[in-house]
Design a protein around this motif. Structure first.
Motif: not given
Length: 219
Positions: A24, A26, A128, A130-131, A134, A136, A166, A168
């Motif tokens: 993942s 972010s 995965s 949709n997230d 991520i 911000e 935000r 995703e």
């Protein structure tokens, strides 16, 4: 003998690669000041034997990146910048198994058409929803951001008098493309101006065709 050793090394390398994944990602982007600050987090699934990893990011004209630090589990990691004409590349080394990396860097942009490079790896990404990624994006309350890429629905909120956007998506993008305008200019974005010019060109062409057709009919 050499052939057997080659196949052994090949299958060993393939096995290590198969066990390595980006699970993942972010990014937290602070655009409330003149220089943009980015904290990108990458989470990995790596074998115990892997203690270094190479990250890459695209280079864009008039956009400079300054890498501040690389942190893993509250510890600063050593990194080396690898010279490359087309990419920003860094090689990160850790004495322990790498599970997660926080990459802190600044992006200096000279205009309001902003491209924020994001670092990526050659590792396969875990499947995965949709997230998987991520982002911000923090900006001043009186600024307006037109997010050009990725073009997805945004969740907007306020925090300490700052605007938070935000988003995703199910994959790690290599860049965030934004356009920063004041609220007074909100209705006149770069894309809307281009669309207007294209429409005007078609109108002018239509008028010219109509006038020439009328001249041919009536002489």
């Amino acid at each position: 003998m050499r052939s057997a050793l080659f196949y052994f090394l090949f299958f060993l390398t393939s096995s290590i690669i198969a066990q390595s994944q980006l699970t993942s990602a972010s990014a937290k982007v602070d655009m409330s000041t003149e220089v943009i600050s980015v904290t990108e987090t990458l989470n990995f699934k790596l074998p115990d034997s892997i203690h270094n990893i190479t990250l890459k990011a695209l280079k864009f004209q008039k956009i400079a990146i300054e890498i501040i630090e690389v942190i893993s589990e509250d510890k600063n990691l050593d990194f080396q910048i690898i010279p490359d004409k087309g990419l920003h590349q860094i090689r990160i080394t850790s004495k322990e198994q790498i599970k997660s990396i926080n990459l802190n860097y600044k992006v200096d942009v000279k205009n309001n058409n902003i491209q924020i490079p994001l670092f990526f790896t050659d590792l396969s990404a875990a499947t995965s929803e949709n997230d998987f990624f991520i982002a911000e994006i923090k900006t001043n309350s009186n600024d307006y951001l037109n997010v050009l890429f990725p073009n997805v629905d945004l969740n907007e909120s306020m925090e300490n008098e700052l605007k938070i956007l935000r988003l995703e998506i199910p994959a790690l993008p290599s860049v965030l493309r934004l356009e920063r305008l004041s609220t007074k200019e909100k209705g006149f974005t770069f894309l809307s101006i281009i669309d207007g010019l294209v429409a005007l060109i078609f109108v002018v062409i239509g008028i010219l065709i109509w006038r020439n057709r009328k001249r041919l009919i009536y002489g």
